[in-house]
Design a protein around this motif. Structure first.
Motif, PDB file in Angstrom:
ATOM      1  N   LEU A 110       0.818  -1.208   0.000  1.00 36.64           N
ATOM      2  CA  LEU A 110       0.000   0.000   0.000  1.00 36.64           C
ATOM      3  C   LEU A 110       0.851   1.257   0.000  1.00 36.64           C
ATOM      4  N   ARG A 111       0.276   2.321  -0.543  1.00 36.58           N
ATOM      5  CA  ARG A 111       0.822   3.671  -0.436  1.00 36.58           C
ATOM      6  C   ARG A 111      -0.350   4.547  -0.007  1.00 36.58           C
ATOM      7  N   THR A 112      -0.146   5.284   1.054  1.00 36.01           N
ATOM      8  CA  THR A 112      -1.212   6.160   1.541  1.00 36.01           C
ATOM      9  C   THR A 112      -0.674   7.572   1.726  1.00 36.01           C
ATOM     10  N   ARG A 113      -1.570   8.523   1.557  1.00 34.26           N
ATOM     11  CA  ARG A 113      -1.225   9.921   1.785  1.00 34.26           C
ATOM     12  C   ARG A 113      -2.464  10.637   2.291  1.00 34.26           C
ATOM     13  N   SER A 114      -2.226  11.760   2.939  1.00 37.15           N
ATOM     14  CA  SER A 114      -3.350  12.521   3.482  1.00 37.15           C
ATOM     15  C   SER A 114      -4.037  13.310   2.363  1.00 37.15           C
ATOM     16  N   ILE A 115      -5.316  13.583   2.578  1.00 39.57           N
ATOM     17  CA  ILE A 115      -6.112  14.402   1.656  1.00 39.57           C
ATOM     18  C   ILE A 115      -6.273  15.766   2.304  1.00 39.57           C
ATOM     19  N   LEU A 116      -5.911  16.795   1.558  1.00 36.14           N
ATOM     20  CA  LEU A 116      -6.002  18.165   2.073  1.00 36.14           C
ATOM     21  C   LEU A 116      -7.167  18.903   1.433  1.00 36.14           C
ATOM     22  N   GLU A 117      -7.807  19.719   2.238  1.00 34.32           N
ATOM     23  CA  GLU A 117      -8.841  20.638   1.754  1.00 34.32           C
ATOM     24  C   GLU A 117      -8.670  21.930   2.536  1.00 34.32           C
ATOM     25  N   ASN A 118      -8.436  23.022   1.824  1.00 38.56           N
ATOM     26  CA  ASN A 118      -8.165  24.307   2.469  1.00 38.56           C
ATOM     27  C   ASN A 118      -7.060  24.197   3.512  1.00 38.56           C
ATOM     28  N   GLU A 119      -6.004  23.471   3.144  1.00 40.56           N
ATOM     29  CA  GLU A 119      -4.818  23.280   3.981  1.00 40.56           C
ATOM     30  C   GLU A 119      -5.064  22.471   5.253  1.00 40.56           C
ATOM     31  N   ALA A 120      -6.222  21.844   5.352  1.00 41.62           N
ATOM     32  CA  ALA A 120      -6.524  20.985   6.506  1.00 41.62           C
ATOM     33  C   ALA A 120      -6.640  19.537   6.022  1.00 41.62           C
ATOM     34  N   ILE A 121      -6.118  18.607   6.814  1.00 42.08           N
ATOM     35  CA  ILE A 121      -6.222  17.191   6.465  1.00 42.08           C
ATOM     36  C   ILE A 121      -7.635  16.717   6.779  1.00 42.08           C
TER      37      ILE A 121
END
Length: 173
Positions: free
Chosen positions: A125-136
């Motif tokens: 697996l490869r995971t990364r955070s999702i950002l919206e308006n600089e917030a995870i």
């Protein structure tokens, strides 16, 4: 176009019109729509398992390959905890990796995942955070089933050890 009547002594004597050129906005909206359609197509038809989850670890989306590889339908998992599918022996590891991902770190790792029919498969697996308006706001992941590759590696290692054993036996004869 925006039109407003002009009144004088309670009687409409004319109108005021405001025209605004929205060509650029309409083009941008169309480009966004096309981009979203391409993303959706890529997401749905990818060869790999792709998923997203919220910050508390509940599935928010899964692709067709996820359904095919693990046997679950979207309705069975959306809103459910990610840990539901992680093999017991990998749960603590999974929690630690999820927390690091929520801290903004890109993660690459292997996990044992349970299929709907009870089998255990090994995924990278490869995971990364999702950002919206600089917030995870969540995590997205991409995974590939490597179960067969792992089995082949184990068989090669077993054959290598057997060959070494017989080579030692023959050397001492």
């Amino acid at each position: 176009i925006y039109v407003s009547p002009v009144e004088e002594n309670g009687e409409v004597v004319g109108s005021i019109s405001i025209l605004r050129d929205i060509t650029k906005r309409k083009r941008a909206e169309e480009m966004l729509k096309v981009s979203e359609e391409k993303y959706r197509d890529l997401f749905e038809n990818a060869y790999d398992v792709i998923w997203t989850a919220d910050v508390v670890g509940r599935y928010t989306s899964i692709n067709k390959m996820f359904e095919k590889s693990l046997g679950y339908k979207r309705g069975e998992l959306i809103g459910k905890q990610l840990l539901k599918l992680v093999a017991e022996e990998d749960r603590e590891k999974s929690i630690q990796i999820y927390e690091k991902t929520l801290d903004g770190e890109l993660q690459s790792y292997e996990l044992k995942i349970k299929t709907k029919n009870g089998n255990t498969r090994i995924f990278t697996l490869r995971t990364r955070s999702i950002l919206e308006n600089e917030a995870i706001i969540g995590v997205q992941g991409i995974a590939r089933d490597i179960t067969e590759r792992k089995k082949a590696e184990q068989q090669r290692e077993k054959a290598r050890k057997e060959a070494e054993f017989y080579a030692d036996v023959l050397a001492h004869d």
